[in-house]
Design an enzyme around this catalytic site. Sequence first.
Site, PDB file in Angstrom:
ATOM      1  N   ARG A 147       4.099  71.937  19.426  1.00 17.69           N
ATOM      2  CA  ARG A 147       4.382  72.274  18.038  1.00 17.69           C
ATOM      3  C   ARG A 147       5.762  71.740  17.683  1.00 17.69           C
ATOM      4  O   ARG A 147       6.711  71.920  18.467  1.00 17.69           O
ATOM      5  CB  ARG A 147       4.352  73.795  17.839  1.00 17.69           C
ATOM      6  CG  ARG A 147       4.395  74.200  16.375  1.00 17.69           C
ATOM      7  CD  ARG A 147       4.458  75.713  16.194  1.00 17.69           C
ATOM      8  NE  ARG A 147       5.833  76.202  16.235  1.00 17.69           N
ATOM      9  CZ  ARG A 147       6.245  77.370  15.715  1.00 17.69           C
ATOM     10  NH1 ARG A 147       5.372  78.166  15.126  1.00 17.69           N
ATOM     11  NH2 ARG A 147       7.502  77.749  15.808  1.00 17.69           N
ATOM     12  N   TYR A 159      12.887  78.574   9.820  1.00 20.55           N
ATOM     13  CA  TYR A 159      11.911  79.193  10.721  1.00 20.55           C
ATOM     14  C   TYR A 159      11.513  78.241  11.852  1.00 20.55           C
ATOM     15  O   TYR A 159      11.221  77.068  11.625  1.00 20.55           O
ATOM     16  CB  TYR A 159      10.638  79.602   9.956  1.00 20.55           C
ATOM     17  CG  TYR A 159       9.522  79.879  10.919  1.00 20.55           C
ATOM     18  CD1 TYR A 159       9.458  81.095  11.592  1.00 20.55           C
ATOM     19  CD2 TYR A 159       8.597  78.887  11.262  1.00 20.55           C
ATOM     20  CE1 TYR A 159       8.490  81.328  12.550  1.00 20.55           C
ATOM     21  CE2 TYR A 159       7.624  79.114  12.215  1.00 20.55           C
ATOM     22  CZ  TYR A 159       7.582  80.330  12.858  1.00 20.55           C
ATOM     23  OH  TYR A 159       6.633  80.537  13.826  1.00 20.55           O
ATOM     24  N   ASP A 217       3.785  74.318  11.839  1.00 21.45           N
ATOM     25  CA  ASP A 217       3.577  75.628  11.201  1.00 21.45           C
ATOM     26  C   ASP A 217       4.302  75.659   9.855  1.00 21.45           C
ATOM     27  O   ASP A 217       5.531  75.558   9.807  1.00 21.45           O
ATOM     28  CB  ASP A 217       4.129  76.720  12.135  1.00 21.45           C
ATOM     29  CG  ASP A 217       3.768  78.127  11.669  1.00 21.45           C
ATOM     30  OD1 ASP A 217       3.301  78.279  10.531  1.00 21.45           O
ATOM     31  OD2 ASP A 217       3.958  79.067  12.469  1.00 21.45           O
ATOM     32  N   HIS A 219       4.230  78.299   7.926  1.00 27.41           N
ATOM     33  CA  HIS A 219       4.685  79.686   7.837  1.00 27.41           C
ATOM     34  C   HIS A 219       4.562  80.264   6.429  1.00 27.41           C
ATOM     35  O   HIS A 219       5.481  80.923   5.932  1.00 27.41           O
ATOM     36  CB  HIS A 219       6.100  79.852   8.392  1.00 27.41           C
ATOM     37  CG  HIS A 219       6.231  81.074   9.257  1.00 27.41           C
ATOM     38  ND1 HIS A 219       6.936  82.180   8.875  1.00 27.41           N
ATOM     39  CD2 HIS A 219       5.715  81.360  10.468  1.00 27.41           C
ATOM     40  CE1 HIS A 219       6.851  83.100   9.825  1.00 27.41           C
ATOM     41  NE2 HIS A 219       6.106  82.630  10.794  1.00 27.41           N
ATOM     42  N   GLU A 243      -0.588  74.646  10.254  1.00 33.99           N
ATOM     43  CA  GLU A 243      -0.837  76.092  10.360  1.00 33.99           C
ATOM     44  C   GLU A 243      -0.236  76.836   9.175  1.00 33.99           C
ATOM     45  O   GLU A 243       0.863  76.491   8.719  1.00 33.99           O
ATOM     46  CB  GLU A 243      -0.191  76.565  11.669  1.00 33.99           C
ATOM     47  CG  GLU A 243      -0.158  78.061  11.862  1.00 33.99           C
ATOM     48  CD  GLU A 243       0.641  78.434  13.117  1.00 33.99           C
ATOM     49  OE1 GLU A 243       0.956  77.527  13.911  1.00 33.99           O
ATOM     50  OE2 GLU A 243       0.948  79.608  13.280  1.00 33.99           O
ATOM     51  N   GLU A 269      -2.937  84.386  11.798  1.00 39.25           N
ATOM     52  CA  GLU A 269      -2.136  85.227  12.699  1.00 39.25           C
ATOM     53  C   GLU A 269      -1.793  86.576  12.073  1.00 39.25           C
ATOM     54  O   GLU A 269      -1.505  87.524  12.798  1.00 39.25           O
ATOM     55  CB  GLU A 269      -0.876  84.490  13.170  1.00 39.25           C
ATOM     56  CG  GLU A 269       0.166  84.264  12.109  1.00 39.25           C
ATOM     57  CD  GLU A 269       1.344  83.433  12.610  1.00 39.25           C
ATOM     58  OE1 GLU A 269       1.113  82.439  13.300  1.00 39.25           O
ATOM     59  OE2 GLU A 269       2.490  83.796  12.311  1.00 39.25           O
ATOM     60  N   ARG A 290      -6.570  81.686  14.034  1.00 32.39           N
ATOM     61  CA  ARG A 290      -5.288  81.960  14.677  1.00 32.39           C
ATOM     62  C   ARG A 290      -5.129  83.407  15.141  1.00 32.39           C
ATOM     63  O   ARG A 290      -4.064  83.797  15.623  1.00 32.39           O
ATOM     64  CB  ARG A 290      -4.163  81.626  13.694  1.00 32.39           C
ATOM     65  CG  ARG A 290      -3.967  80.159  13.477  1.00 32.39           C
ATOM     66  CD  ARG A 290      -3.239  79.525  14.656  1.00 32.39           C
ATOM     67  NE  ARG A 290      -1.857  79.962  14.713  1.00 32.39           N
ATOM     68  CZ  ARG A 290      -1.195  80.232  15.836  1.00 32.39           C
ATOM     69  NH1 ARG A 290      -1.796  80.164  17.013  1.00 32.39           N
ATOM     70  NH2 ARG A 290       0.060  80.607  15.792  1.00 32.39           N
ATOM     71  N   GLU A 346      -1.628  79.130  21.885  1.00 36.21           N
ATOM     72  CA  GLU A 346      -0.159  79.106  21.737  1.00 36.21           C
ATOM     73  C   GLU A 346       0.463  79.814  22.940  1.00 36.21           C
ATOM     74  O   GLU A 346      -0.014  80.865  23.374  1.00 36.21           O
ATOM     75  CB  GLU A 346       0.226  79.837  20.446  1.00 36.21           C
ATOM     76  CG  GLU A 346       1.709  79.816  20.145  1.00 36.21           C
ATOM     77  CD  GLU A 346       2.041  80.485  18.811  1.00 36.21           C
ATOM     78  OE1 GLU A 346       1.245  81.342  18.362  1.00 36.21           O
ATOM     79  OE2 GLU A 346       3.090  80.154  18.227  1.00 36.21           O
ATOM     80  N   TRP A 409       8.629  84.555   4.012  1.00 35.96           N
ATOM     81  CA  TRP A 409       9.373  84.134   5.201  1.00 35.96           C
ATOM     82  C   TRP A 409       8.473  83.415   6.182  1.00 35.96           C
ATOM     83  O   TRP A 409       7.433  83.632   6.472  1.00 35.96           O
ATOM     84  CB  TRP A 409      10.019  85.326   5.916  1.00 35.96           C
ATOM     85  CG  TRP A 409      10.710  84.843   7.153  1.00 35.96           C
ATOM     86  CD1 TRP A 409      11.867  84.117   7.216  1.00 35.96           C
ATOM     87  CD2 TRP A 409      10.264  84.992   8.503  1.00 35.96           C
ATOM     88  NE1 TRP A 409      12.171  83.795   8.516  1.00 35.96           N
ATOM     89  CE2 TRP A 409      11.191  84.317   9.335  1.00 35.96           C
ATOM     90  CE3 TRP A 409       9.160  85.597   9.099  1.00 35.96           C
ATOM     91  CZ2 TRP A 409      11.084  84.247  10.728  1.00 35.96           C
ATOM     92  CZ3 TRP A 409       9.024  85.537  10.474  1.00 35.96           C
ATOM     93  CH2 TRP A 409       9.984  84.877  11.284  1.00 35.96           C
TER      94      TRP A 409
HETATM   95 MG   LIG Z   1       2.559  80.782  13.153  1.00 36.37          MG
END
Ligand SMILES: [Mg+2]
Length: 409
Positions: A147, A159, A217, A219, A243, A269, A290, A346, A409
């Site tokens: 990643r 992030y 990602d 995010h 992602e 996630e 995820r 992951e 975030w």
């Molecule tokens: Mg993530």
Amino acid sequence: MRIAAVEVVVTCPGRNFVTLRITTEDGITGLGDATLNGRELAVEAYLREHVVPLLVGRDASAIEDTWQYLYRGAYWRRGPVTMAAIAAVDTALWDIKARAAGMPLYQLLGGACRVGALAYGHASGRDLPELFDSIRAHLERGFRAIRVQTGIPGLDTVYGVAASAAGGGDRYDYEPARPTALPVEESWDTRAYLRHVPSVFEAVRSEFGPALPLLHDGHHRMTPIEAARLGKALEPYDLFWLEDATPGEDQAALRLIRQHTTTPLAIGEVFNSIHDYTTLLSERLIDYVRSAVTHTGGVTALKKVLDFAAVYGVKSGMHGPTDISPVGMAAALHLDLAVHNFGIQEYMPHTAETLEVFRTSYTFVDGLLHPSDSPGLGVELDVDAAGRFPYRAAYLPVNRLADGTLHDW
Ligand SMILES: [Mg+2]
């Protein structure tokens, strides 16, 4: 095989973990992970006050019935706190059943479909030289998929980017949950991000070649049209996935992204129910699921999500940051081995202190994770060691735009 005792153990060997330990009348113990990053004590109280009193005396082998009893019995369905609590009970009961059978859990789930689970690691850098060092360090550790997260010119902290290049070595040092009185405030600029990220992937591809699987990602920070633009811009660099391009609760947002880009999409996630996936899967809007065992109601519930995904050719890509405890990680690895539609796992290694509390047997060799052939999950909890690391309040950061507006975030 009745349940004789249930304990909730909260410990902070560098970060907080909530673990459920169930013991049967014949002395078999099982572990479940109930860690909800930044909101740990809500799950601890939910378990202690509302779930533990229901479990003592129940048949430990009735896993599906216990799942339904806790889910339907609460009346208030779903939600991250409830589903993390149910996940811990479910995982602990699977651990007990597999230990009683003298088998690793993956055998009870149908047996191994592969020799190991392909893992991806987290490389990051504030600039390209740091990022390249971090990628090289991960390759040297054996990772076969990476990643890539990068600093953005004009933003102080971003992030997924480690605070120093030391994060590229043995240990990924980016820890977003911090023990401060209030959440740390970070800054964000989506236009600066969209301008910069494609140039980073261009540089990484020209340095490391076309074959290395690369992930990224977002995010949850983009609007659907911004995410569509990023997906299109990254197509020449052949990402394994993009992602969390948009906030997870809006399933329809993925339709718009899908109409504009062939970059594979991963999300889930922060989901906690199979019902979060109905539109995404039935309309083939994503490529990877995820969800983690820990946050989706346990092994029982996530297996159903993955079987549903398999109908549409969608693969697994389970969440595996360090706030998933070694118990949750082990549960994921057993599912990774047993489901046919595995995609990738992951993997962020835990600290030495964490591994002092949780004695693991899973292995990472040549880029592949394996849960081991120990009976059950293959993880032991050292309660004395856990007691040496008391809980510390910690918060995930919040994010603000330059004008002060609170952003995702
Ligand atoms: Mg993530």
